[in-house]
Design an enzyme around this catalytic site. Structure first.
Site, PDB file in Angstrom:
ATOM      1  N   ASN A  68       5.341  -0.911   3.772  1.00 55.26           N
ATOM      2  CA  ASN A  68       6.265  -0.733   2.659  1.00 55.26           C
ATOM      3  C   ASN A  68       5.696   0.146   1.550  1.00 55.26           C
ATOM      4  O   ASN A  68       6.088   1.292   1.383  1.00 55.26           O
ATOM      5  CB  ASN A  68       6.658  -2.102   2.103  1.00 55.26           C
ATOM      6  CG  ASN A  68       7.976  -2.060   1.361  1.00 55.26           C
ATOM      7  OD1 ASN A  68       8.343  -1.049   0.777  1.00 55.26           O
ATOM      8  ND2 ASN A  68       8.702  -3.163   1.379  1.00 55.26           N
ATOM      9  N   ASP A  69       4.758  -0.380   0.797  1.00 55.96           N
ATOM     10  CA  ASP A  69       4.242   0.343  -0.362  1.00 55.96           C
ATOM     11  C   ASP A  69       3.613   1.684   0.013  1.00 55.96           C
ATOM     12  O   ASP A  69       3.713   2.653  -0.743  1.00 55.96           O
ATOM     13  CB  ASP A  69       3.203  -0.508  -1.103  1.00 55.96           C
ATOM     14  CG  ASP A  69       3.812  -1.785  -1.657  1.00 55.96           C
ATOM     15  OD1 ASP A  69       4.978  -1.737  -2.086  1.00 55.96           O
ATOM     16  OD2 ASP A  69       3.132  -2.829  -1.649  1.00 55.96           O
ATOM     17  N   VAL A  70       2.957   1.748   1.178  1.00 56.74           N
ATOM     18  CA  VAL A  70       2.225   2.968   1.542  1.00 56.74           C
ATOM     19  C   VAL A  70       3.137   4.076   2.040  1.00 56.74           C
ATOM     20  O   VAL A  70       2.672   5.174   2.354  1.00 56.74           O
ATOM     21  CB  VAL A  70       1.158   2.650   2.612  1.00 56.74           C
ATOM     22  CG1 VAL A  70       0.147   1.652   2.086  1.00 56.74           C
ATOM     23  CG2 VAL A  70       1.801   2.141   3.904  1.00 56.74           C
TER      24      VAL A  70
END
Length: 501
Positions: free
Chosen positions: A428-430
């Site tokens: 998600n964040d990456v």
């Protein structure tokens, strides 16, 4: 005072153990040689433990305790069998706990297990320091002073006081910081940074107080000084980790690994054990180097992270939150199977969602089927994907994914623009493009995988209701070239494999 004499053979054995530890670190630097590195580490630790037991087991003769010194009135010391049994029993209990934990722990829980181990190392350093302070003669770090009036008392050597102070301080910081990291990784605490008012001033004041008290401890070994250092170190360890958000947690894990190494090295000086000094220095320096490398990969300031999120703004920390209600496209396993089977190149981006679902084996099966059809398949790994350094590499290696197919961010990012399908499974964040555009985001400035540049993005996620570990919604979900595959990651990939057949 007991005089510690180290056998030349013991020094040679510790040297061999140190070489094994260096070879272990060298082997662990690559998935291809990680097993060999582990073996070197096991051999080195076995040599170090056996040597320490042989050279440091207390001895007695006719009831005269010798410790690590000698009894002046007797000639032939013998091993204290009672103490040997106690030591072996302790090793046995620890071995059983370690074996059971290693066999039962899930790969998804590996990051919090590492954090828990770091906390134990820190606590061990504190306990050794406390024991050495309460009974310095047993550790050979003091002189016995016999006054004309009153009871004899032990005066700890000035250098040993510095070692004790630094050892218990670093150990206490490692323990409390690792406990907070464990709670965050285990879900007992939220992943968002917790910004305390005036935290920078408080942290600097506590650090100055700890260093000042350690300096004062050199001139006065009063109990209140020693215990104040211990308590303040526990407090600052808590305060340093609480403000660090989930996106930076892999850096925290490697940083705490470094702290645990320096704590062990400091206690090695207290115990006059060169193996602990060597091992602690290796772990401490390698952990610090890894933390620095990861900070560079995330565009984070190394100093800001180790200072407890010093560079993190309060506004950015509070932004993000729940997912946004915006138009998005949903696809099925059949849709995904058709798109990837028609592609010339597919880049798979694994994340923590893959780890939770244990989908790495079926993912490799999907990759093998695509290769058999002539599709180029590559795996893109972000340095902080997962919850600890190398988390995704470990999972892919477990599934026997060829090492030549796995690429780091800087090696693969330029290829997304020429890629037909980016297959994101729980990362998600990456993969969040907001890291490049939204200055209010807590992940702003962190280099991310450029998956949005692929012709089509297939994104496996359980539901649209959740957000990443950093607490922010992913802009990628709402792009025109993104198709959301909402399901359990393992179940979805299994359905895709069936559709490919």
């Amino acid at each position: 005072m007991h005089e510690l004499t180290v056998s030349p053979w013991a020094s040679l054995a510790y040297l061999v153990a140190g070489v094994c530890f260096i070879l272990a670190l060298r082997g662990l630097s690559s998935p291809a040689s990680s097993q060999r590195g582990n073996r070197f580490g096991i051999i080195g630790m076995t040599i170090a433990v056996v040597t320490t037991l042989v050279t440091h087991v207390p001895m007695r003769m006719n009831g005269c305790p010798l410790g690590i010194g000698r009894c002046a009135i007797l000639d032939r010391p013998v091993v204290d069998l009672i103490t040997v049994v106690e030591i072996l029993a302790a090793i046995g209990v620890g071995a059983v706990i370690g074996l059971v934990t290693a066999r039962r722990i899930a790969m998804t829980a590996m990051p919090q297990l590492v954090a828990a181990f770091h906390s134990l190392v820190g606590l061990a350093a504190v306990l050794v320091g406390v024991a050495a302070y309460l009974n310095p003669q047993a550790f050979g770090i003091s002189d016995l002073v016999i006054p004309l009036i009153g009871q004899p008392f032990a005066v700890i050597h000035p250098v040993s006081r510095i070692e004790l102070g630094l050892g218990v301080a670093i150990g206490a910081i490692t323990f409390s910081g690792s406990v907070i990291a464990f709670l965050k990784l285990n879900g007992n605490m939220g992943g968002k940074p917790i910004m305390l008012p005036g935290r920078h001033v408080i942290n600097l004041a506590l650090l100055a107080a700890i260093l000042g008290l350690i300096a004062y401890f050199v001139t006065d070994q009063a109990p209140w000084i020693f215990w104040t250092v211990v308590i303040l170190s526990f407090v600052i360890g808590f305060l340093l980790i609480v403000p660090i958000g989930g996106a930076d947690m892999p850096v925290v894990v490697s940083m705490l690994n470094s702290y645990s190494g320096w704590a062990a090295a400091a206690m090695g000086f207290t115990l006059h054990n060169s193996a602990m000094i060597i091992t602690g220095a290796l772990v401490g320096s390698s952990g610090a180097i890894l933390s620095y490398i990861m900070c560079r990969a995330m565009n984070r300031s190394f100093i800001s992270v180790i200072a407890g999120g010093f560079g993190t703004s309060d506004a950015g920390a509070g932004s993000g939150g729940s997912a946004v209600d915006r138009p998005w496209k949903r696809g099925s396993a059949e849709d995904a199977a058709f798109l990837i089977s028609q592609a010339e190149q597919v880049i798979i981006v694994p994340g923590y969602g893959m780890a939770v679902a244990q989908a790495q084996h079926v993912l490799r099966e999907m990759g093998d089927k695509l290769k058999a059809e002539g599709v180029r398949v590559k795996y893109a790994i972000h340095p902080v994907a997962g919850r600890m350094p190398g988390h995704m590499n470990v999972l892919l290696a477990e599934a026997n994914v060829p090492y030549d197919d796995v690429f780091e961010l800087e090696d693969i990012n330029s290829e997304f623009a020429q890629t037909d399908v980016a297959f994101v499974i729980g990362a998600n964040d990456v993969t969040n493009p907001a890291a490049k555009t939204d200055k209010s985001s807590p992940i702003y400035g962190m280099p991310v995988l450029d998956v949005e540049k692929a012709k089509t993005v297939l994104f496996i996620k359980r539901s649209m209701g959740g957000v990443g570990y950093a607490g922010v919604d992913n802009e990628l979900f709402y792009r025109d070239n993104t198709m959301m595959l909402l399901a359990d990651a393992k179940k979805m990939v299994e359905d895709i494999v069936k559709a490919l057949d």
